[in-house]
Design a protein around this motif. Sequence first.
Motif, mmCIF file in Angstrom:
data_model
loop_
_atom_site.group_PDB
_atom_site.id
_atom_site.type_symbol
_atom_site.label_atom_id
_atom_site.label_comp_id
_atom_site.label_asym_id
_atom_site.label_seq_id
_atom_site.Cartn_x
_atom_site.Cartn_y
_atom_site.Cartn_z
ATOM 1 N N ASN A 48 -6.126 -1.974 7.243
ATOM 2 C CA ASN A 48 -5.863 -0.785 6.424
ATOM 3 C C ASN A 48 -4.930 -1.077 5.266
ATOM 4 O OD1 ASN A 48 -7.256 1.339 8.123
ATOM 5 N ND2 ASN A 48 -5.845 0.470 9.637
ATOM 6 N N SER A 49 -5.063 -2.230 4.658
ATOM 7 C CA SER A 49 -4.215 -2.586 3.534
ATOM 8 C C SER A 49 -4.579 -1.753 2.307
ATOM 9 C CB SER A 49 -4.361 -4.068 3.206
ATOM 10 O OG SER A 49 -3.626 -4.405 2.053
ATOM 11 N N GLN A 50 -3.563 -1.109 1.711
ATOM 12 C CA GLN A 50 -3.759 -0.308 0.503
ATOM 13 C C GLN A 50 -2.645 -0.627 -0.485
ATOM 14 O OE1 GLN A 50 -4.317 3.893 1.300
ATOM 15 N NE2 GLN A 50 -5.150 3.462 3.330
ATOM 16 N N SER A 51 -2.857 -0.233 -1.731
ATOM 17 C CA SER A 51 -1.821 -0.316 -2.766
ATOM 18 C C SER A 51 -1.318 -1.735 -2.988
ATOM 19 C CB SER A 51 -0.628 0.581 -2.396
ATOM 20 O OG SER A 51 -1.050 1.894 -2.116
ATOM 21 N N THR A 74 0.886 -3.262 5.183
ATOM 22 C CA THR A 74 1.794 -2.633 6.139
ATOM 23 C C THR A 74 2.100 -3.637 7.244
ATOM 24 O OG1 THR A 74 1.031 -0.397 5.663
ATOM 25 C CG2 THR A 74 2.019 -0.776 7.832
ATOM 26 N N ASN A 130 3.701 6.316 0.205
ATOM 27 C CA ASN A 130 2.715 7.394 0.295
ATOM 28 C C ASN A 130 1.928 7.376 1.605
ATOM 29 O OD1 ASN A 130 1.051 5.199 -0.133
ATOM 30 N ND2 ASN A 130 0.197 5.937 -2.075
ATOM 31 N N GLU A 131 2.129 6.354 2.429
ATOM 32 C CA GLU A 131 1.501 6.296 3.744
ATOM 33 C C GLU A 131 2.495 6.518 4.876
ATOM 34 O OE1 GLU A 131 -0.870 2.775 4.358
ATOM 35 O OE2 GLU A 131 -1.257 2.568 2.203
ATOM 36 N N THR A 151 5.806 0.041 4.999
ATOM 37 C CA THR A 151 4.519 0.561 4.527
ATOM 38 C C THR A 151 4.717 1.199 3.161
ATOM 39 O OG1 THR A 151 2.576 1.827 5.253
ATOM 40 C CG2 THR A 151 4.718 2.886 5.494
ATOM 41 N N GLN A 175 2.167 9.542 7.532
ATOM 42 C CA GLN A 175 1.012 9.457 8.428
ATOM 43 C C GLN A 175 1.138 8.300 9.410
ATOM 44 O OE1 GLN A 175 -1.697 8.725 5.043
ATOM 45 N NE2 GLN A 175 -2.571 7.038 6.232
ATOM 46 N N ARG A 176 1.945 7.301 9.083
ATOM 47 C CA ARG A 176 2.111 6.140 9.955
ATOM 48 C C ARG A 176 3.338 6.262 10.864
ATOM 49 N NH1 ARG A 176 -0.690 1.323 8.859
ATOM 50 N NH2 ARG A 176 -1.917 1.293 6.926
#
Length: 228
Positions: free
Chosen positions: A117-120, A124, A207-208, A204, A211-212
């Motif tokens: 789930n790597s983003q941005s 994480t 912005n996540e 993380t 939720q995490r």
Amino acid sequence: MIRTFQGLLLLSFCLISVWGCNAETKPQNQATASSTTATENEVQSTLEVEPNPNFASLEGKGITLDLPKGFEGGDPRDDIEDIAQNLEGAGEKYQNLSEALRASQKSVQLIAFDTENSQSGFVTNVNVTQQPLPEDVEFDQLMDGVVSHLQELGYEIEEQNAIAIHDQTTGQLVVNIQAGETQISQLVYAIPNQDEFWLVTYSTPSNEFEQRREDFEQSIVTFSPLEP
């Protein structure tokens, strides 16, 4: 295990941000009786979270920790050398980072990454470090040292709590920092244990974070040292 060089670099930044914390920065006018057991005066709340049965257990150097499926990692000794070599290959400006990473090998107990789930541009991750704790340092002094060090590095302290996890007094911090173009939030736990303490740091993109956070809290209640 790590899929992008940017993730490697930002991870190294997060690791460096927590090593330098040293309990020897204790105020001189404080009492000197050490305590690692939860008391009514210290603890503000109890983290009453059940371990998640869908998590998988990862084993580091002398510890285990459950994390959501998709996290990969474990004992970081070989991985740190790989990261240091990658940094050196990226140019001379990363020399200090590579040297600091190699110096961390004795204190870092576990590194794990959310590879699904790597983003941005940021992976994480969670890392666990172990630091010496002088016998005359109280819990409040330990937390003062952690907070002071993070503030010196430019972190914003959003939350600071003393909580109980399985009757163990534990420091809990929420901190934020800008790393390049990415705003990072970290959930940090300081866990004293006689002559040492652990720092467990979940990182993380900001912005996540909300939720995490529940996953991170379900994870920390599973933290366990291995029998020697």
